[in-house]
Design a protein around this motif. Sequence first.
Motif, mmCIF file in Angstrom:
data_model
loop_
_atom_site.group_PDB
_atom_site.id
_atom_site.type_symbol
_atom_site.label_atom_id
_atom_site.label_comp_id
_atom_site.label_asym_id
_atom_site.label_seq_id
_atom_site.Cartn_x
_atom_site.Cartn_y
_atom_site.Cartn_z
ATOM 1 N N VAL A 150 18.007 2.614 -35.861
ATOM 2 C CA VAL A 150 18.837 1.437 -35.585
ATOM 3 C C VAL A 150 19.867 1.762 -34.512
ATOM 4 O O VAL A 150 20.057 0.995 -33.549
ATOM 5 N N VAL A 151 20.533 2.891 -34.650
ATOM 6 C CA VAL A 151 21.551 3.285 -33.675
ATOM 7 C C VAL A 151 20.924 3.456 -32.289
ATOM 8 O O VAL A 151 21.489 3.036 -31.272
ATOM 9 N N PHE A 152 19.738 4.062 -32.240
ATOM 10 C CA PHE A 152 19.066 4.257 -30.949
ATOM 11 C C PHE A 152 18.802 2.922 -30.262
ATOM 12 O O PHE A 152 19.133 2.746 -29.085
ATOM 13 N N PHE A 153 18.208 1.970 -30.981
ATOM 14 C CA PHE A 153 17.870 0.687 -30.368
ATOM 15 C C PHE A 153 19.130 -0.077 -29.942
ATOM 16 O O PHE A 153 19.164 -0.687 -28.867
ATOM 17 N N ALA A 180 22.280 -1.914 -25.591
ATOM 18 C CA ALA A 180 23.631 -2.163 -25.093
ATOM 19 C C ALA A 180 23.839 -1.505 -23.733
ATOM 20 O O ALA A 180 24.463 -2.092 -22.834
ATOM 21 N N ALA A 181 23.329 -0.288 -23.569
ATOM 22 C CA ALA A 181 23.491 0.415 -22.296
ATOM 23 C C ALA A 181 22.750 -0.302 -21.174
ATOM 24 O O ALA A 181 23.285 -0.452 -20.058
ATOM 25 N N THR A 182 21.531 -0.747 -21.442
ATOM 26 C CA THR A 182 20.771 -1.429 -20.393
ATOM 27 C C THR A 182 21.392 -2.785 -20.049
ATOM 28 O O THR A 182 21.407 -3.184 -18.880
ATOM 29 N N ILE A 183 21.912 -3.484 -21.056
ATOM 30 C CA ILE A 183 22.565 -4.769 -20.785
ATOM 31 C C ILE A 183 23.836 -4.562 -19.960
ATOM 32 O O ILE A 183 24.127 -5.333 -19.029
ATOM 33 N N VAL A 200 13.933 -8.209 -25.682
ATOM 34 C CA VAL A 200 12.939 -8.625 -26.666
ATOM 35 C C VAL A 200 11.742 -7.674 -26.655
ATOM 36 O O VAL A 200 11.231 -7.271 -27.715
ATOM 37 N N LEU A 201 11.285 -7.292 -25.475
ATOM 38 C CA LEU A 201 10.160 -6.350 -25.388
ATOM 39 C C LEU A 201 10.535 -5.005 -26.008
ATOM 40 O O LEU A 201 9.706 -4.375 -26.681
ATOM 41 N N LEU A 202 11.760 -4.563 -25.769
ATOM 42 C CA LEU A 202 12.205 -3.297 -26.351
ATOM 43 C C LEU A 202 12.092 -3.323 -27.865
ATOM 44 O O LEU A 202 11.642 -2.352 -28.488
ATOM 45 N N LYS A 203 12.459 -4.433 -28.479
ATOM 46 C CA LYS A 203 12.349 -4.539 -29.937
ATOM 47 C C LYS A 203 10.893 -4.578 -30.384
ATOM 48 O O LYS A 203 10.552 -4.060 -31.450
ATOM 49 N N ASP A 204 10.026 -5.183 -29.570
ATOM 50 C CA ASP A 204 8.610 -5.268 -29.941
ATOM 51 C C ASP A 204 7.898 -3.930 -29.871
ATOM 52 O O ASP A 204 6.792 -3.790 -30.416
ATOM 53 N N THR A 205 8.491 -2.939 -29.207
ATOM 54 C CA THR A 205 7.856 -1.626 -29.188
ATOM 55 C C THR A 205 7.755 -1.034 -30.592
ATOM 56 O O THR A 205 6.943 -0.140 -30.838
ATOM 57 N N ALA A 206 8.578 -1.531 -31.504
ATOM 58 C CA ALA A 206 8.523 -1.035 -32.886
ATOM 59 C C ALA A 206 7.177 -1.330 -33.539
ATOM 60 O O ALA A 206 6.766 -0.642 -34.483
ATOM 61 N N LEU A 207 6.464 -2.343 -33.055
ATOM 62 C CA LEU A 207 5.196 -2.718 -33.668
ATOM 63 C C LEU A 207 4.100 -1.687 -33.438
ATOM 64 O O LEU A 207 3.147 -1.613 -34.213
ATOM 65 N N ALA A 243 11.213 13.361 -29.509
ATOM 66 C CA ALA A 243 9.912 13.103 -28.893
ATOM 67 C C ALA A 243 9.499 11.651 -29.101
ATOM 68 O O ALA A 243 8.968 10.997 -28.193
ATOM 69 N N GLY A 244 9.740 11.129 -30.309
ATOM 70 C CA GLY A 244 9.416 9.736 -30.579
ATOM 71 C C GLY A 244 10.254 8.779 -29.750
ATOM 72 O O GLY A 244 9.758 7.755 -29.270
ATOM 73 N N ALA A 245 11.543 9.120 -29.557
ATOM 74 C CA ALA A 245 12.415 8.281 -28.728
ATOM 75 C C ALA A 245 11.928 8.258 -27.283
ATOM 76 O O ALA A 245 11.939 7.213 -26.627
ATOM 77 N N TRP A 246 11.476 9.402 -26.785
ATOM 78 C CA TRP A 246 10.957 9.472 -25.421
ATOM 79 C C TRP A 246 9.696 8.616 -25.270
ATOM 80 O O TRP A 246 9.528 7.927 -24.262
ATOM 81 N N VAL A 247 8.836 8.635 -26.279
ATOM 82 C CA VAL A 247 7.631 7.787 -26.248
ATOM 83 C C VAL A 247 8.026 6.315 -26.229
ATOM 84 O O VAL A 247 7.451 5.505 -25.487
ATOM 85 N N THR A 248 9.021 5.946 -27.034
ATOM 86 C CA THR A 248 9.485 4.554 -27.066
ATOM 87 C C THR A 248 10.032 4.116 -25.713
ATOM 88 O O THR A 248 9.743 3.017 -25.235
ATOM 89 N N VAL A 249 10.829 4.983 -25.080
ATOM 90 C CA VAL A 249 11.383 4.650 -23.763
ATOM 91 C C VAL A 249 10.262 4.503 -22.733
ATOM 92 O O VAL A 249 10.250 3.549 -21.937
#
Length: 235
Positions: free
Chosen positions: A205-208, A213-216, A167-174, A17-23
């Motif tokens: 870590v593995v998720f991010f 990597a998949a999006t790139i 970069v934005l994907l990493k900032d979602t951690a905030l 559920a948390g991963a879905w919110v992050t996406v």
Amino acid sequence: MGLLAYGAEGYGDELLAGAWVTVQLAVISYALAAVLGTLMAILTLKPRGVRWTIGRVYASVATGVPSLLVIFLLYYGGTEILHALLVPFGVDERPAISPLWAAVAALAFVYTPYLADLLRGAIQNVPKGQLEAAEALSVPRRQIWLGVLLPQALRIAYPGFVNIWVVLLKDTALVSLAGLTDLIAAAKVASGSTREPFLFYGVVVVFFVLFAAATIRLANRHARRLDRGVRPSEA
């Protein structure tokens, strides 16, 4: 206690559920920033006038203030900000803002000027002869933008857009610090309950890494498709 077990004894469902919110947060924030950045790039294309000045002030604020501070301001003060904006129109209400939309607004606010600067530079690098030829043929201004300038500018700016996405994907951690139950917040709860922080934060870590990597990889494949038929410029 199994990592992917469901129910009271596992945290797999919370992590998913948390991963879905992050996406959701990353995709919606980036899409909104891309739309606003495109409008900002077009409106501030000429380096003069009121629109340019307003755009420069906004860009200075958005790029100079830490993203976390913007998230806190919009999460804790978003209701009052909306109330202040609505009062001049006779609306005396304080609409509630969910943590997700506060985070979306904050990330879009921060990354809009980055995308705008990138696209503005790309537009300026489109050969001027194409614009002059379209104008000579009396092509409507709207069709010039939609059919000539923007498609080529987006192709030029595409690699930079992909970098900003990462970069934005990493900032979602905030946003977990502002109360949104994203992947990191779920991992924090799970690690606190099980006393296995390495396991759960390792999953994050593995998720991010895999998601980026998949999006790139998809972006690189799309970039090769965009470059088909485009001849490199001669020196």
